[in-house]
Design an enzyme around this catalytic site. Structure first.
Site, PDB file in Angstrom:
ATOM      1  CG  ASP A   1      -1.866  -1.212   1.210  1.00 50.28           C
ATOM      2  OD1 ASP A   1      -2.255  -1.651   0.112  1.00 50.28           O
ATOM      3  OD2 ASP A   1      -2.168  -1.725   2.301  1.00 50.28           O
ATOM      4  CD  GLU A   2       4.681  -0.468  -0.407  1.00 53.53           C
ATOM      5  OE1 GLU A   2       3.813  -0.759  -1.269  1.00 53.53           O
ATOM      6  OE2 GLU A   2       5.311  -1.330   0.241  1.00 53.53           O
TER       7      GLU A   2
ATOM      8  CE  LYS B   1       2.229  -2.442  -4.411  1.00 54.13           C
ATOM      9  NZ  LYS B   1       2.019  -2.144  -2.985  1.00 54.13           N
TER      10      LYS B   1
ATOM     11  N   GLY C   1      -4.675  -4.286  -3.736  1.00 52.08           N
ATOM     12  CA  GLY C   1      -5.664  -3.251  -4.049  1.00 52.08           C
ATOM     13  C   GLY C   1      -4.880  -2.025  -4.450  1.00 52.08           C
ATOM     14  CG  HIS C   2      -2.194  -2.061  -7.024  1.00 49.72           C
ATOM     15  ND1 HIS C   2      -1.380  -2.691  -7.926  1.00 49.72           N
ATOM     16  CD2 HIS C   2      -1.846  -2.569  -5.820  1.00 49.72           C
ATOM     17  CE1 HIS C   2      -0.588  -3.531  -7.285  1.00 49.72           C
ATOM     18  NE2 HIS C   2      -0.860  -3.481  -6.002  1.00 49.72           N
TER      19      HIS C   2
ATOM     20  CD  GLN D   1       0.645  -8.923  -2.614  1.00 48.60           C
ATOM     21  OE1 GLN D   1       1.311  -9.573  -3.392  1.00 48.60           O
ATOM     22  NE2 GLN D   1      -0.611  -8.613  -2.869  1.00 48.60           N
TER      23      GLN D   1
ATOM     24  CB  SER E   1       3.194  10.838  -4.698  1.00 49.37           C
ATOM     25  OG  SER E   1       1.802  10.863  -4.651  1.00 49.37           O
TER      26      SER E   1
ATOM     27  N   GLY F   1      -0.401  13.723  -3.282  1.00 44.79           N
ATOM     28  CA  GLY F   1      -1.852  13.549  -3.260  1.00 44.79           C
ATOM     29  C   GLY F   1      -2.217  12.362  -4.130  1.00 44.79           C
TER      30      GLY F   1
HETATM   31  P1  GDP Z   1      -0.858   0.319  -3.557  1.00 44.08           P
HETATM   32  O1  GDP Z   1      -1.473  -0.962  -3.106  1.00 44.08           O
HETATM   33  O2  GDP Z   1       0.594   0.381  -3.286  1.00 44.08           O
HETATM   34  O3  GDP Z   1      -1.197   0.668  -4.977  1.00 44.08           O
HETATM   35  O4  GDP Z   1      -1.514   1.462  -2.646  1.00 44.08           O
HETATM   36  P2  GDP Z   1      -3.078   1.588  -2.238  1.00 44.08           P
HETATM   37  O5  GDP Z   1      -3.846   2.057  -3.390  1.00 44.08           O
HETATM   38  O6  GDP Z   1      -3.541   0.363  -1.540  1.00 44.08           O
HETATM   39  O7  GDP Z   1      -2.971   2.691  -1.094  1.00 44.08           O
HETATM   40  C1  GDP Z   1      -2.465   3.956  -1.336  1.00 44.08           C
HETATM   41  C2  GDP Z   1      -3.562   4.975  -0.984  1.00 44.08           C
HETATM   42  O8  GDP Z   1      -2.986   6.262  -0.891  1.00 44.08           O
HETATM   43  C3  GDP Z   1      -4.623   5.086  -2.040  1.00 44.08           C
HETATM   44  O9  GDP Z   1      -5.836   5.448  -1.433  1.00 44.08           O
HETATM   45  C4  GDP Z   1      -4.125   6.236  -2.938  1.00 44.08           C
HETATM   46  O10 GDP Z   1      -5.171   6.914  -3.606  1.00 44.08           O
HETATM   47  C5  GDP Z   1      -3.499   7.128  -1.897  1.00 44.08           C
HETATM   48  N1  GDP Z   1      -2.337   7.908  -2.351  1.00 44.08           N
HETATM   49  C6  GDP Z   1      -1.378   7.570  -3.243  1.00 44.08           C
HETATM   50  N2  GDP Z   1      -0.424   8.531  -3.293  1.00 44.08           N
HETATM   51  C7  GDP Z   1      -0.797   9.480  -2.410  1.00 44.08           C
HETATM   52  C8  GDP Z   1      -0.202  10.708  -1.969  1.00 44.08           C
HETATM   53  O11 GDP Z   1       0.880  11.092  -2.386  1.00 44.08           O
HETATM   54  N3  GDP Z   1      -0.870  11.422  -1.009  1.00 44.08           N
HETATM   55  C9  GDP Z   1      -2.050  10.996  -0.487  1.00 44.08           C
HETATM   56  N4  GDP Z   1      -2.626  11.751   0.436  1.00 44.08           N
HETATM   57  N5  GDP Z   1      -2.637   9.847  -0.875  1.00 44.08           N
HETATM   58  C10 GDP Z   1      -2.008   9.095  -1.813  1.00 44.08           C
HETATM   59  P1  IMO Z   2      -0.989  -4.206  -2.213  1.00 41.30           P
HETATM   60  O1  IMO Z   2      -0.560  -4.768  -3.542  1.00 41.30           O
HETATM   61  C1  IMO Z   2      -1.001  -4.634   2.123  1.00 41.30           C
HETATM   62  C2  IMO Z   2      -1.015  -8.735   3.678  1.00 41.30           C
HETATM   63  C3  IMO Z   2      -2.251  -9.182   4.423  1.00 41.30           C
HETATM   64  C4  IMO Z   2      -1.636 -10.164   5.404  1.00 41.30           C
HETATM   65  C5  IMO Z   2      -0.538 -10.820   4.562  1.00 41.30           C
HETATM   66  C6  IMO Z   2      -0.925 -12.151   3.946  1.00 41.30           C
HETATM   67  O2  IMO Z   2      -2.283  -3.498  -2.255  1.00 41.30           O
HETATM   68  O3  IMO Z   2       0.113  -3.433  -1.589  1.00 41.30           O
HETATM   69  P2  IMO Z   2      -2.494 -12.750   1.890  1.00 41.30           P
HETATM   70  O4  IMO Z   2      -3.950 -12.498   1.661  1.00 41.30           O
HETATM   71  O5  IMO Z   2      -1.601 -12.157   0.870  1.00 41.30           O
HETATM   72  O6  IMO Z   2      -2.182 -14.212   2.107  1.00 41.30           O
HETATM   73  O7  IMO Z   2      -2.185 -12.023   3.301  1.00 41.30           O
HETATM   74  O8  IMO Z   2      -0.223  -9.895   3.542  1.00 41.30           O
HETATM   75  N1  IMO Z   2      -1.259  -8.199   2.315  1.00 41.30           N
HETATM   76  C7  IMO Z   2      -1.208  -6.910   2.002  1.00 41.30           C
HETATM   77  N2  IMO Z   2      -1.012  -5.814   2.775  1.00 41.30           N
HETATM   78  N3  IMO Z   2      -1.134  -4.505   0.794  1.00 41.30           N
HETATM   79  C8  IMO Z   2      -1.303  -5.589   0.000  1.00 41.30           C
HETATM   80  O9  IMO Z   2      -1.295  -5.523  -1.345  1.00 41.30           O
HETATM   81  C9  IMO Z   2      -1.384  -6.851   0.603  1.00 41.30           C
HETATM   82  N4  IMO Z   2      -1.566  -8.109   0.141  1.00 41.30           N
HETATM   83  C10 IMO Z   2      -1.481  -8.912   1.192  1.00 41.30           C
HETATM   84  O10 IMO Z   2      -2.880  -8.116   5.075  1.00 41.30           O
HETATM   85  O11 IMO Z   2      -1.006  -9.463   6.441  1.00 41.30           O
HETATM   86 MG    MG Z   3      -2.933  -1.628  -1.785  1.00 39.13          MG
END
Ligand code: GDP
Ligand code: IMO
Ligand code: MG
Length: 426
Positions: free
Chosen positions: A13-14, A16, A40-41, A225, A414, A416
């Site tokens: 959830d960085e 990506k 979840g991207h 991940q 980034s 936002g």
């Molecule tokens: P991913 O799994 O690495 O693609 O990240 P996620 O989508 O799960 O989580 C990132 C969250 O932060 C999402 O809700 C994005 O819309 C949000 N986001 C991404 N970049 C930024 C940023 O620079 N600032 C803020 N406030 N939100 C961001």
């Molecule tokens: P993105 O791509 C954050 C975590 C789960 C759990 C562990 C194992 O959005 O960054 P799993 O269902 O993969 O067997 O669960 O990994 N996990 C994530 N945490 N972002 C994800 O994906 C994740 N995918 C799995 O919460 O701790």
């Molecule tokens: Mg994610």
């Protein structure tokens, strides 16, 4: 551009998805190489939010070829009924022209989800806090050579024969966990229908990548991940079931190792984690709540609140080395606005000694005390800023320190969720 790998450097959830979407502007092809719909991207365009689970984050650019590689595990039910439907609803065109699925990718079956549910419900020391999407059991079957591949969904005879044998074992486990056993014909009928819907997307994606390479295409490989969730290098057993590090690009996509030009690590300006497992810089206090609220740190897949904490440079150095990062994209810098102090972990104190190395042993990580360097916070509002010169000195100091400690340039920042909220530093 070039062939670029995008890797999460922390516990996922960085951001990506956002970065892949931006870089995809100059790409021809975006490839997912591991994970499944545990990912979840999120991408935000003009206020419209799209969350992708299997489909690469290039799909919102019309002319890009998106590939779900052989290393991915696919839940056809979610792919068809949730992701593809949602894209259609939002008027994004998806067809066999812009989405290809590897015939060798493995399928997440109904028994995988039930077995994982059973294990997570009974687990005590081994409860991981998974996404309950069946990811682990699907990868188990792949490795034990009892998996169903995507290509089986369009080969009734082979699929039927495999299911007979597999269900003998799976139904024992399903009963053991207290669920009703599964009926073979129901599964066969349902999954053959999924095969029928997906058949035009299914292809030899290795061959497609050879062609793209020959044409001189720019290819982005999108990780899911994060490095600290890697099955080998993460905080085992609190990890996911695939290799998330850059080294897995080649195996998970079917692509030559020498053809990769850049490896960009996505670093969130603080740290989050979902599920169980060690988290040395976790903040179980008001500052943690502040980061969660301001950063909207709730899972894109499961909606669970994310655990939040300070940036951990000990863990990030490990990640930078494992992935061979050539550049960093620093995300969610805006979330740190308004804090009096911003801290960064620079060492782990264990039994009186300070360690600078991330040992992924959970007994070590659960018993260390983080050593912090403190930075003066900044009061400016960086939300949606896209010019580096608009950042305060304190913020620039913070960024410079990260670059120096990781010995890697930060080339993109980034500020936002939206595409527009991006600083291209170099
Ligand atoms: P991913 O799994 O690495 O693609 O990240 P996620 O989508 O799960 O989580 C990132 C969250 O932060 C999402 O809700 C994005 O819309 C949000 N986001 C991404 N970049 C930024 C940023 O620079 N600032 C803020 N406030 N939100 C961001
Ligand atoms: P993105 O791509 C954050 C975590 C789960 C759990 C562990 C194992 O959005 O960054 P799993 O269902 O993969 O067997 O669960 O990994 N996990 C994530 N945490 N972002 C994800 O994906 C994740 N995918 C799995 O919460 O701790
Ligand atoms: Mg994610």
């Amino acid at each position: 551009m070039a062939n670029i790998v995008i890797i999460g450097t922390q516990w996922g959830d960085e951001g990506k998805g956002k970065i892949v979407d931006i870089l995809a502007e100059d790409a021809n092809c975006v490839v997912r190489f591991q994970g499944g719909n545990n990912a979840g991207h999120t991408i935000v365009i003009n206020g419209k939010k799209i969350i992708l689970h299997h489909i690469p984050s290039g799909i919102l650019h019309e002319k890009i070829k998106c590939i779900i590689g052989n290393g991915v595990v696919i839940d056809p039910e979610i792919l068809i009924n949730k992701e593809l439907k949602n894209l259609e609803k939002e008027n994004f065109k998806v067809s066999q022209n812009n989405l290809k699925i590897s015939k060798n990718a493995h399928v997440i079956m109904p028994y995988h989800k039930l077995i994982e549910e059973g294990r997570e419900n009974c687990g005590k020391i081994l409860k991981v806090g998974t996404t309950k999407r069946g990811i682990g059991p699907a990868y188990e079957d792949k490795i034990s050579r009892r998996g169903i591949k995507v290509k089986d969904l369009i080969d009734e005879k082979s699929f039927s024969e495999k299911l007979d044998e597999i269900l003998l074992e799976k139904n024992c486990l399903i009963k053991f966990y207290g669920f009703d056993t599964l009926n073979k014909n129901e599964i066969l009928e349902k999954y053959l229908k999924y095969g029928e819907i997906l058949k035009d997307f299914i292809d030899d994606t290795h061959k497609i990548l050879i062609n793209e390479e020959e044409k001189g295409s720019n290819i982005i490989f999108e990780g899911a991940q994060g490095t600290l969730l890697d099955i080998d290098h993460g905080t085992y057993p609190f990890v996911t079931s695939s290799n998330t590090v850059s080294g897995n690009v080649c195996a998970g996509a079917g692509f030559g190792i020498k053809k990769i030009d850049k490896i960009i690590g996505i670093v969130k300006a603080y740290t989050t984690r979902v599920g169980m497992g060690p988290f040395p810089t976790e903040l179980k206090c008001k500052t943690g709540d502040y980061l969660r609220d301001k950063g909207g740190e709730y899972g894109s897949t499961t909606g669970r609140p994310r655990r939040c904490g300070w940036l951990d440079l000990v863990a990030l150095k490990y990640s930078a080395n494992l992935n061979n990062l050539t550049e960093i994209a620093l995300t969610k810098l805006d979330v740190l606005d308004g804090l009096d102090t911003v801290k960064v972990c620079v060492g782990y104190k264990y039994k009186g000694e300070v360690f600078k190395y991330f040992d992924n042993d959970i007994n070590f990580l659960n018993n260390i005390e983080p050593v912090y360097k403190e930075f003066k916070g900044w009061k400016n509002n960086y939300s949606n800023i896209n010019n580096f010169e608009k950042l305060q000195k304190e913020t620039k100091d913070y960024i410079k320190f990260i670059e120096e400690e990781l010995n890697t340039p930060i080339t993109l920042i980034s500020t936002g969720p939206d595409r527009k909220s991006t600083i291209f530093k170099n």
